[in-house]
Design a protein around this motif. Structure first.
Motif, PDB file in Angstrom:
ATOM      1  N   TYR A  71      49.952  46.299  39.538  1.00 19.24           N
ATOM      2  CA  TYR A  71      49.373  45.594  38.400  1.00 19.24           C
ATOM      3  C   TYR A  71      48.703  46.598  37.474  1.00 19.24           C
ATOM      4  N   VAL A  72      49.073  46.549  36.192  1.00 12.18           N
ATOM      5  CA  VAL A  72      48.468  47.430  35.197  1.00 12.18           C
ATOM      6  C   VAL A  72      48.135  46.591  33.970  1.00 12.18           C
ATOM      7  N   PRO A  73      46.914  46.597  33.452  1.00 10.65           N
ATOM      8  CA  PRO A  73      45.809  47.430  33.921  1.00 10.65           C
ATOM      9  C   PRO A  73      45.224  46.871  35.212  1.00 10.65           C
ATOM     10  N   GLY A  74      44.766  47.780  36.044  1.00  9.13           N
ATOM     11  CA  GLY A  74      44.210  47.359  37.316  1.00  9.13           C
ATOM     12  C   GLY A  74      43.178  48.339  37.835  1.00  9.13           C
ATOM     13  N   VAL A 100      43.264  47.436  44.178  1.00  8.09           N
ATOM     14  CA  VAL A 100      42.058  46.691  44.521  1.00  8.09           C
ATOM     15  C   VAL A 100      42.072  45.316  43.849  1.00  8.09           C
ATOM     16  N   ALA A 101      42.262  45.289  42.506  1.00  9.40           N
ATOM     17  CA  ALA A 101      42.221  44.032  41.769  1.00  9.40           C
ATOM     18  C   ALA A 101      42.813  44.210  40.378  1.00  9.40           C
ATOM     19  N   PRO A 102      43.322  43.123  39.786  1.00 10.83           N
ATOM     20  CA  PRO A 102      43.756  43.194  38.390  1.00 10.83           C
ATOM     21  C   PRO A 102      42.547  43.452  37.491  1.00 10.83           C
ATOM     22  N   ALA A 103      42.792  44.064  36.348  1.00  4.59           N
ATOM     23  CA  ALA A 103      41.717  44.304  35.381  1.00  4.59           C
ATOM     24  C   ALA A 103      42.032  43.533  34.109  1.00  4.59           C
ATOM     25  N   LEU A 104      40.991  43.234  33.372  1.00  5.19           N
ATOM     26  CA  LEU A 104      41.123  42.520  32.113  1.00  5.19           C
ATOM     27  C   LEU A 104      40.416  43.325  31.041  1.00  5.19           C
ATOM     28  N   ILE A 105      41.084  43.565  29.936  1.00  8.29           N
ATOM     29  CA  ILE A 105      40.462  44.245  28.807  1.00  8.29           C
ATOM     30  C   ILE A 105      40.064  43.161  27.817  1.00  8.29           C
TER      31      ILE A 105
END
Length: 120
Positions: A71-74, A100-105
């Motif tokens: 998953y990117v961003p992550g 670890v986890a998905p990221a949200l911008i």
């Protein structure tokens, strides 16, 4: 080996075929920011001397690591090793990642959020 939490915002498979006088290049190009356990290392910094923000890290991993990027961003736990660069200085080199986890911008909430005129 050292582990640091990173914010991975780019991952790309590189596969350049061998040419006369050059070896083939195959691997995974990655760009990231050091994240900290809870994002504490990416706090904004605004400086009066013209230098602001955080520089990105770049690394090139072996091609067999491409499946580790889901998953990117992550947010990932990055494994780093200390090497010596061509200039003789120590360098932290990313060698592996674990999701670890998905990221949200997103935009940070502020009193001026949504104000397009730049003032109050």
């Amino acid at each position: 080996m050292n582990k640091f939490r990173i914010f991975l915002f780019y991952s790309g498979l590189v596969d350049i075929k061998a040419r006369e006088g050059h070896d083939a290049v195959e691997g995974v190009s990655m760009e990231f920011l050091f994240y900290g356990e809870h994002g504490e290392q990416v706090e904004p910094v605004v400086s009066a001397d013209g230098i602001s923000g955080t520089r990105r890290g770049k690394s090139f991993l072996k091609a067999d690591k491409v499946h580790k990027v889901s998953y990117v961003p992550g947010i990932y736990d990055g494994t780093f090793e200390m090497t010596v660069g061509s200039d003789g200085k120590p360098v932290l080199k990313l060698t592996d990642v674990d999701f670890v986890a998905p990221a949200l911008i997103s935009m940070k909430d502020s009193p001026d959020a949504g104000n397009t005129k730049g003032g109050k």
